[in-house]
Design a protein around this motif. Sequence first.
Motif, PDB file in Angstrom:
ATOM      1  N   ALA A 194      -1.042   5.879   0.901  1.00 35.24           N
ATOM      2  CA  ALA A 194      -1.892   5.469  -0.224  1.00 35.24           C
ATOM      3  C   ALA A 194      -2.825   6.592  -0.682  1.00 35.24           C
ATOM      4  CB  ALA A 194      -2.694   4.225   0.156  1.00 35.24           C
ATOM      5  N   ALA A 232       0.842  -1.202   0.000  1.00 38.03           N
ATOM      6  CA  ALA A 232       0.000   0.000   0.000  1.00 38.03           C
ATOM      7  C   ALA A 232       0.874   1.248   0.000  1.00 38.03           C
ATOM      8  CB  ALA A 232      -0.904  -0.006   1.226  1.00 38.03           C
ATOM      9  N   GLY A 233       0.392   2.299  -0.626  1.00 32.43           N
ATOM     10  CA  GLY A 233       1.121   3.555  -0.661  1.00 32.43           C
ATOM     11  C   GLY A 233       2.274   3.495  -1.643  1.00 32.43           C
TER      12      GLY A 233
END
Length: 194
Positions: free
Chosen positions: A133, A73-74
């Motif tokens: 994210a 994520a991100g």
Amino acid sequence: MKKTIVILASLISSVAVAQIPTAEVQIKCALLAAPADKRGEAKVYGYNGKGEFIVIKKGTNELICIADDPKQAGLSVSCYHKDLEPFMARGRELKAQGKNFKEVFDIREAEAKSGKLKMPKQAANLQVFSAAAENYNPATGDVTKGNYRYVVYIPWATAASTGLPAKPEAAGMPWIMDPGTHRAHIMIDPPTKD
């Protein structure tokens, strides 16, 4: 039941592959970790359509950049001096073999001590650029808010040999991590921007 599991694994794999950003987006984001004047000539590793880790941009200067892992994520991209490549490549190889952090550390430590793993003879920089994210669009590579972290590898250095503390005493203050080892490095973690 086995057939269902195989079908589900195949579907999950194809969904993960479909979410890999284009090479252009990966390069755009990976280069955010490099100093602006070095971006054009930096080498970039990223992911092809099958999710394989490959060179997606050839380089001619001393920097190697790593694209974001699309499974995480991100955004987290990095760029480091080419003298760190044997260390970084060995780490990737050992992780691919299923080794955990301690195993990777111990194997590289032994190999560096024996001379099998070549470590930089001088300080070598790694820069990381990351974003949450909600601040990163993987389709376009646009980042609205991100932060830098700097790591200066200086193998075998200690707090005594550098004069640096073994932990940060103020926001953004340099400190030494893993002192006395092949992985000794100066951490510089600037305060996050709001």
